[in-house]
Scaffold this motif. Structure first.
Motif, mmCIF file in Angstrom:
data_model
loop_
_atom_site.group_PDB
_atom_site.id
_atom_site.type_symbol
_atom_site.label_atom_id
_atom_site.label_comp_id
_atom_site.label_asym_id
_atom_site.label_seq_id
_atom_site.Cartn_x
_atom_site.Cartn_y
_atom_site.Cartn_z
ATOM 1 N N ALA A 65 11.813 2.837 4.814
ATOM 2 C CA ALA A 65 11.475 1.924 3.518
ATOM 3 C C ALA A 65 10.366 2.332 2.993
ATOM 4 O O ALA A 65 9.837 2.289 4.113
ATOM 5 C CB ALA A 65 11.735 0.292 3.953
ATOM 6 N N PRO A 66 10.047 2.557 1.972
ATOM 7 C CA PRO A 66 8.457 3.088 1.477
ATOM 8 C C PRO A 66 7.692 2.324 2.131
ATOM 9 O O PRO A 66 7.898 0.704 1.937
ATOM 10 C CB PRO A 66 8.780 3.099 0.005
ATOM 11 C CG PRO A 66 9.980 2.194 -0.369
ATOM 12 C CD PRO A 66 10.772 1.937 0.503
ATOM 13 N N GLY A 67 6.569 2.658 1.831
ATOM 14 C CA GLY A 67 5.545 1.550 2.017
ATOM 15 C C GLY A 67 4.175 2.385 3.196
ATOM 16 O O GLY A 67 4.412 3.576 3.523
ATOM 17 N N THR A 68 2.934 2.175 3.061
ATOM 18 C CA THR A 68 1.711 2.959 4.025
ATOM 19 C C THR A 68 1.476 1.333 4.699
ATOM 20 O O THR A 68 0.645 2.334 6.256
ATOM 21 C CB THR A 68 0.871 3.086 2.872
ATOM 22 O OG1 THR A 68 0.347 2.029 2.378
ATOM 23 C CG2 THR A 68 0.957 4.452 1.985
ATOM 24 N N VAL A 69 1.743 0.486 5.697
ATOM 25 C CA VAL A 69 1.447 -0.268 5.958
ATOM 26 C C VAL A 69 3.225 -0.723 6.634
ATOM 27 O O VAL A 69 3.783 -1.318 5.880
ATOM 28 C CB VAL A 69 0.701 -1.725 5.703
ATOM 29 C CG1 VAL A 69 0.716 -2.529 6.624
ATOM 30 C CG2 VAL A 69 -0.685 -0.908 5.228
ATOM 31 N N TRP A 70 3.265 -0.855 7.647
ATOM 32 C CA TRP A 70 4.636 -0.944 9.175
ATOM 33 C C TRP A 70 3.596 -2.638 9.619
ATOM 34 O O TRP A 70 3.211 -2.558 10.764
ATOM 35 C CB TRP A 70 5.268 0.073 9.498
ATOM 36 C CG TRP A 70 5.648 -0.379 10.485
ATOM 37 C CD1 TRP A 70 7.166 -1.443 10.399
ATOM 38 C CD2 TRP A 70 6.608 -0.005 11.783
ATOM 39 N NE1 TRP A 70 7.126 -1.973 12.071
ATOM 40 C CE2 TRP A 70 7.331 -0.816 12.313
ATOM 41 C CE3 TRP A 70 5.739 1.365 12.120
ATOM 42 C CZ2 TRP A 70 7.909 -0.440 13.164
ATOM 43 C CZ3 TRP A 70 6.539 1.914 13.566
ATOM 44 C CH2 TRP A 70 7.677 0.616 14.589
ATOM 45 N N ALA A 110 8.125 -5.483 8.427
ATOM 46 C CA ALA A 110 7.812 -5.207 6.859
ATOM 47 C C ALA A 110 7.140 -4.140 6.966
ATOM 48 O O ALA A 110 6.129 -3.684 7.549
ATOM 49 C CB ALA A 110 7.319 -7.040 6.555
ATOM 50 N N MET A 111 7.397 -3.547 5.388
ATOM 51 C CA MET A 111 6.542 -2.230 4.652
ATOM 52 C C MET A 111 5.838 -2.862 3.546
ATOM 53 O O MET A 111 6.741 -3.633 2.683
ATOM 54 C CB MET A 111 7.407 -1.281 3.863
ATOM 55 C CG MET A 111 8.138 -0.924 5.935
ATOM 56 S SD MET A 111 7.564 0.320 6.587
ATOM 57 C CE MET A 111 7.275 2.016 5.661
ATOM 58 N N SER A 112 4.885 -2.605 3.463
ATOM 59 C CA SER A 112 3.841 -2.867 2.485
ATOM 60 C C SER A 112 3.076 -1.052 1.762
ATOM 61 O O SER A 112 2.813 -0.449 2.567
ATOM 62 C CB SER A 112 3.313 -4.261 2.688
ATOM 63 O OG SER A 112 1.969 -3.827 3.730
ATOM 64 N N TYR A 113 2.403 -2.045 0.978
ATOM 65 C CA TYR A 113 1.290 -1.321 0.319
ATOM 66 C C TYR A 113 0.233 -1.394 0.609
ATOM 67 O O TYR A 113 -0.234 -2.649 0.544
ATOM 68 C CB TYR A 113 0.720 -0.801 -0.804
ATOM 69 C CG TYR A 113 2.806 0.517 -0.808
ATOM 70 C CD1 TYR A 113 2.234 1.739 -0.596
ATOM 71 C CD2 TYR A 113 3.480 -0.080 -1.466
ATOM 72 C CE1 TYR A 113 3.502 2.302 -0.933
ATOM 73 C CE2 TYR A 113 4.733 0.507 -1.287
ATOM 74 C CZ TYR A 113 4.881 2.369 -1.171
ATOM 75 O OH TYR A 113 5.983 2.682 -1.630
ATOM 76 N N THR A 148 -3.115 8.832 6.664
ATOM 77 C CA THR A 148 -3.374 10.217 6.309
ATOM 78 C C THR A 148 -2.718 9.755 4.130
ATOM 79 O O THR A 148 -3.253 10.565 3.255
ATOM 80 C CB THR A 148 -1.878 11.086 6.095
ATOM 81 O OG1 THR A 148 -2.661 11.851 7.405
ATOM 82 C CG2 THR A 148 -2.125 12.103 5.606
ATOM 83 N N ASN A 149 -1.758 8.673 4.062
ATOM 84 C CA ASN A 149 -1.168 8.752 2.706
ATOM 85 C C ASN A 149 -1.982 7.582 1.902
ATOM 86 O O ASN A 149 -0.891 7.057 0.891
ATOM 87 C CB ASN A 149 0.894 8.222 2.636
ATOM 88 C CG ASN A 149 1.294 9.729 3.353
ATOM 89 O OD1 ASN A 149 0.554 11.604 2.775
ATOM 90 N ND2 ASN A 149 1.962 10.147 4.289
ATOM 91 N N ARG A 150 -2.274 7.056 2.717
ATOM 92 C CA ARG A 150 -2.983 5.505 2.005
ATOM 93 C C ARG A 150 -3.506 5.300 0.521
ATOM 94 O O ARG A 150 -3.257 4.076 0.391
ATOM 95 C CB ARG A 150 -4.062 5.512 2.915
ATOM 96 C CG ARG A 150 -5.257 5.749 2.964
ATOM 97 C CD ARG A 150 -6.395 5.231 3.819
ATOM 98 N NE ARG A 150 -7.773 6.559 3.152
ATOM 99 C CZ ARG A 150 -8.038 8.115 3.574
ATOM 100 N NH1 ARG A 150 -7.140 9.020 3.991
ATOM 101 N NH2 ARG A 150 -8.755 8.586 3.100
ATOM 102 N N ASN A 151 -3.543 6.243 -0.601
ATOM 103 C CA ASN A 151 -3.836 5.814 -1.441
ATOM 104 C C ASN A 151 -2.559 6.146 -2.404
ATOM 105 O O ASN A 151 -2.980 6.581 -3.417
ATOM 106 C CB ASN A 151 -5.140 6.929 -1.727
ATOM 107 C CG ASN A 151 -6.410 6.543 -1.614
ATOM 108 O OD1 ASN A 151 -6.760 5.913 -0.874
ATOM 109 N ND2 ASN A 151 -7.068 7.387 -0.560
ATOM 110 N N ALA A 152 -1.525 6.754 -1.705
ATOM 111 C CA ALA A 152 0.050 7.457 -2.564
ATOM 112 C C ALA A 152 0.585 5.603 -2.689
ATOM 113 O O ALA A 152 0.685 5.063 -1.994
ATOM 114 C CB ALA A 152 0.220 8.020 -1.755
ATOM 115 N N ASN A 153 1.351 5.759 -3.392
ATOM 116 C CA ASN A 153 2.060 5.002 -4.165
ATOM 117 C C ASN A 153 3.260 5.405 -4.906
ATOM 118 O O ASN A 153 2.093 5.726 -6.462
ATOM 119 C CB ASN A 153 1.718 3.234 -4.062
ATOM 120 C CG ASN A 153 2.282 2.162 -4.539
ATOM 121 O OD1 ASN A 153 3.745 2.569 -4.721
ATOM 122 N ND2 ASN A 153 1.780 1.428 -4.710
ATOM 123 N N PRO A 154 4.458 5.814 -5.175
ATOM 124 C CA PRO A 154 5.236 4.636 -3.669
ATOM 125 C C PRO A 154 5.183 6.301 -2.432
ATOM 126 O O PRO A 154 4.280 6.886 -3.043
ATOM 127 C CB PRO A 154 6.855 5.191 -4.107
ATOM 128 C CG PRO A 154 6.769 6.100 -5.485
ATOM 129 C CD PRO A 154 5.226 6.253 -6.308
#
Length: 336
Positions: free
Chosen positions: A302-307, A324-327, A268-274
């Motif tokens: 923690a922020p991120g779109t990939v866990w 770990a969280m990442s984008y 859903t939020n794949r293009n959002a950063n943060p």
């Protein structure tokens, strides 16, 4: 000439009855002796439950059961008093009418199959006050998997069982504002498969995706997710949910040497950063292994779109948490 029993004034011991909740650490309760007491002597009928030393201090709380403590007023043991010690499971206090408090909460929900989300009829649902305590409340799901149960508010350790399924365990908070849509996902028993991974989350974001990557016999890496649901003889995505809650389920059919990596993507939020949508989703992952092992993971705050949740060693079957969280905006790149 006859023996004359010794004379002494009134004496007493307090308390005469002690009831404690079992715990991990030793609990100490000093006895109070009043009146004509010379050199008291103490003994316990069940030292495993309650010990008492010459100082009159009771040591207990780690073993459930009952013990009777005997207290003599002097070394001559010429008068006796008794103290009853009861060590109970914590659930006993929570469920006993003398200790009950709080409002009654009506819980309702569904028990569903992890492979197809169909209802699991007649599943047994048991609520406990602790992980090892007895069932305080229980009910059965109806033929369609639905259930309702009224319990006093509080935290409950819940076990759900049904023939042919792996038992489900987890905590449920029964509060006055608890949602009436509790979803319990049962995994069918692993019949020749290596592992099953089940993802669940809350209302938002609406679409979280499961991703599994792993080695191929030719030396490459496969990627099972919504656009490639089956990797021949390796793994498959059984359920893809795009409208909140889940479950999303992946079954691993075999392992070969190499690293298997499981990750959750916030589509859903794949293009959002943060983005904190994934962190606030309430997502949890359960992994069931063929040898009976089970692990549960909760999304980090923690922020991120990939866990990236965990990895599996294909040679040993060892599960290693990553958390770990990442984008990543491109689903095809998740976990690679």
């Amino acid at each position: 000439m006859t023996d004359t029993p010794p004379t002494f004034s009134h004496w007493e011991v307090q308390p005469r009855s002690i009831r404690l909740s079992a715990g991990e650490f030793e609990q100490r309760v000093p006895l109070s002796l009043r009146g004509d007491v010379d050199a008291p002597v103490f003994a316990s009928s069940n030292p495993e439950v309650a010990e008492i030393g010459p100082d009159g201090v009771i040591r207990c709380g780690w073993t459930i059961g009952n013990a009777v403590l005997m207290v003599w007023r002097s070394s001559a043991r010429d008068s006796l008093r008794h103290v009853l010690v009861e060590v109970r499971d914590p659930s006993w206090f929570a469920d006993h009418p003398d200790f009950a408090s709080g409002a009654t909460v009506l819980l309702s929900g569904m028990v569903v199959n992890a492979l197809n989300t169909s209802g699991v009829g007649n599943a047994l649902i048991e609520f406990r006050r602790s992980e090892t305590g007895p069932a305080a409340y229980q009910t059965f799901a109806n033929a369609y998997g639905g259930f309702e149960l009224s319990v006093p508010e509080g935290f409950y350790y819940v076990e759900v069982t049904a023939p042919g399924y792996i038992a489900w365990h987890g905590w449920v908070n029964a509060a006055p504002n608890t949602s009436g849509d509790i979803q319990i996902v049962l995994s069918p028993e692993l019949d020749g498969q290596v592992a099953r991974i089940v993802l669940q989350w809350g209302l938002n974001p609406r679409d979280l995706d499961s991703h599994l990557t792993g080695p191929t016999p030719s030396g490459g890496r496969f990627h099972v997710f919504y656009s490639h649901t089956i990797e021949n003889e390796a793994a498959e995505l059984d359920v893809d949910d795009t409208s909140s809650y889940g479950p999303e389920t992946i079954t691993i059919h075999r392992l070969i040497p190499g690293v298997y990596r499981y990750a959750v993507h916030d589509y859903t939020n794949r293009n959002a950063n943060p983005s904190t949508g994934l962190a606030q989703s309430g997502a949890s992952v359960k992994v069931f292994l063929s040898d009976g092992r089970e692990q549960t993971f909760t999304v980090p705050n923690a922020p991120g779109t990939v866990w990236t949740v965990f990895e599996i060693d294909g040679a040993t079957g060892t599960v290693t948490p990553v958390n770990a969280m990442s984008y990543q905006s491109q689903p095809a790149n998740v976990g690679m």
